[in-house]
Design a protein around this motif. Sequence first.
Motif, PDB file in Angstrom:
ATOM      1  N   ALA A  74       0.816  -1.209   0.000  1.00  0.00           N
ATOM      2  CA  ALA A  74       0.000   0.000   0.000  1.00  0.00           C
ATOM      3  C   ALA A  74       0.847   1.255   0.000  1.00  0.00           C
ATOM      4  O   ALA A  74       0.355   2.346  -0.309  1.00  0.00           O
ATOM      5  CB  ALA A  74      -0.922  -0.002   1.224  1.00  0.00           C
ATOM      6  N   THR A  81      -3.486   4.346  -3.012  1.00  0.00           N
ATOM      7  CA  THR A  81      -4.194   3.744  -1.883  1.00  0.00           C
ATOM      8  C   THR A  81      -4.477   4.808  -0.826  1.00  0.00           C
ATOM      9  O   THR A  81      -4.084   5.965  -0.961  1.00  0.00           O
ATOM     10  CB  THR A  81      -3.358   2.621  -1.240  1.00  0.00           C
ATOM     11  OG1 THR A  81      -2.242   3.201  -0.545  1.00  0.00           O
ATOM     12  CG2 THR A  81      -2.835   1.635  -2.285  1.00  0.00           C
ATOM     13  N   ALA A  83      -3.228   4.577   2.151  1.00  0.00           N
ATOM     14  CA  ALA A  83      -2.174   4.460   3.155  1.00  0.00           C
ATOM     15  C   ALA A  83      -1.639   5.842   3.530  1.00  0.00           C
ATOM     16  O   ALA A  83      -1.530   6.729   2.672  1.00  0.00           O
ATOM     17  CB  ALA A  83      -1.035   3.599   2.622  1.00  0.00           C
ATOM     18  N   ILE A 239      -4.995  -5.084  -0.474  1.00  0.00           N
ATOM     19  CA  ILE A 239      -5.300  -3.680  -0.259  1.00  0.00           C
ATOM     20  C   ILE A 239      -5.792  -3.058  -1.564  1.00  0.00           C
ATOM     21  O   ILE A 239      -5.151  -3.195  -2.611  1.00  0.00           O
ATOM     22  CB  ILE A 239      -4.048  -2.912   0.226  1.00  0.00           C
ATOM     23  CG1 ILE A 239      -3.489  -3.554   1.505  1.00  0.00           C
ATOM     24  CG2 ILE A 239      -4.374  -1.442   0.444  1.00  0.00           C
ATOM     25  CD1 ILE A 239      -4.418  -3.518   2.680  1.00  0.00           C
ATOM     26  N   THR A 242      -3.744  -1.631  -4.927  1.00  0.00           N
ATOM     27  CA  THR A 242      -2.509  -2.340  -5.248  1.00  0.00           C
ATOM     28  C   THR A 242      -2.762  -3.330  -6.381  1.00  0.00           C
ATOM     29  O   THR A 242      -3.906  -3.640  -6.714  1.00  0.00           O
ATOM     30  CB  THR A 242      -1.966  -3.108  -4.037  1.00  0.00           C
ATOM     31  OG1 THR A 242      -2.888  -4.158  -3.697  1.00  0.00           O
ATOM     32  CG2 THR A 242      -1.787  -2.185  -2.843  1.00  0.00           C
ATOM     33  N   GLU A 245      -5.001  -6.306  -5.369  1.00  0.00           N
ATOM     34  CA  GLU A 245      -6.235  -5.965  -4.654  1.00  0.00           C
ATOM     35  C   GLU A 245      -7.334  -7.011  -4.811  1.00  0.00           C
ATOM     36  O   GLU A 245      -8.196  -7.156  -3.946  1.00  0.00           O
ATOM     37  CB  GLU A 245      -6.759  -4.602  -5.101  1.00  0.00           C
ATOM     38  CG  GLU A 245      -7.199  -4.538  -6.548  1.00  0.00           C
ATOM     39  CD  GLU A 245      -7.750  -3.166  -6.935  1.00  0.00           C
ATOM     40  OE1 GLU A 245      -7.841  -2.300  -6.042  1.00  0.00           O
ATOM     41  OE2 GLU A 245      -8.078  -2.966  -8.122  1.00  0.00           O
ATOM     42  N   THR A 303       0.117  -0.644   7.637  1.00  0.00           N
ATOM     43  CA  THR A 303      -0.978   0.187   7.128  1.00  0.00           C
ATOM     44  C   THR A 303      -2.345  -0.421   7.404  1.00  0.00           C
ATOM     45  O   THR A 303      -3.353   0.110   6.948  1.00  0.00           O
ATOM     46  CB  THR A 303      -0.827   0.414   5.608  1.00  0.00           C
ATOM     47  OG1 THR A 303      -0.896  -0.850   4.928  1.00  0.00           O
ATOM     48  CG2 THR A 303       0.494   1.098   5.282  1.00  0.00           C
TER      49      THR A 303
END
Length: 328
Positions: A74, A81, A83, A239, A242, A245, A303
């Motif tokens: 992330a 993202t 993050a 995440i 990414t 994902e 994260t």
Amino acid sequence: MERLIDAAVEKVLGGQSLSYEEAVRLTEVEGPQVFDLFRAASRVKEKFVGPKVHLCSIINAKSGRCAENCAFCAQSAHHTTDAPVYPLVDGAQILEQARQAEKQGSACFGIITSGTTVKGQELERILEALRQIRKETTIHPSCSLGIIDEETARALKEAGMDTYHHNLETAESFFPSICTTHEYREDVETVRAVKRAGVKVCSGGIFGMGETPAQRVEMALTLKELDVDSVPMNFLNPIEGTRLEKAANLTPMECLKTIAIYRLILPDKRITICGGREKNLRDLQSWIFFAGANGTMIGNYLTTMGRSVEVDLKMFQDLGLETVMCEH
């Protein structure tokens, strides 16, 4: 399969190492026989590392804008993202987090930074934070600062670092599918440089990124060859934003089976279950110790959120497990 498991555990208990072929065959264990595999791993754990549980905690000391393109991360600048993004935090904040980790029962506290490496003023700030942690707590500080050389490892050691953390992430044969901004050999050389500096190494990876079971064995054997001291096992928590994902979570039994095989390949190493255990293991989180683990991370991850420390401490109490205390 029962004979295979029996032969494997007796070989390991007798001080011999499993071959690649033997370990790969263990990945084929299915159904009720996975419980035999867990029992085998538990026997090996009891003999080589004992029943105590080692707890660790981390601080995300510098977050985001990483130039590496790791598919799972992330914090990569190649991904979009949610993050957090911030520069290296000050030493007082690192020290306070170390104190908190000590109070919660962690024996190890990791200072983690995003990016390929850390140098200059950032490195000096981390060195001073290490000195303060050693002076004012009993916790064992570790660092994860990316790719470093032997000179940097020696400086970190002199400042008080106990362990350097640097994951290989996956098998060499699968690494190009995960990262193309640096080569696998650079990660391996970092591990070797840290060991030449006389520092303990914590190195493992992430499972569930699309690698095969055989490639998980491949990474375990690389870690064995490098003679790392502890092995963090993470299970992918996909995440949004990414490249991974849309990856599917591993099943709890697949996670536990992987832990058990790693214990049989790495009988005398600390095996610590870290990121993604809540999402992938769900109600079976306590089974990690039956499957061969002797450590886990408590608190939050880089994260993503971990579960309550109090819930984990209650789990250890319910299992009758004694945790390793901080001591120099």
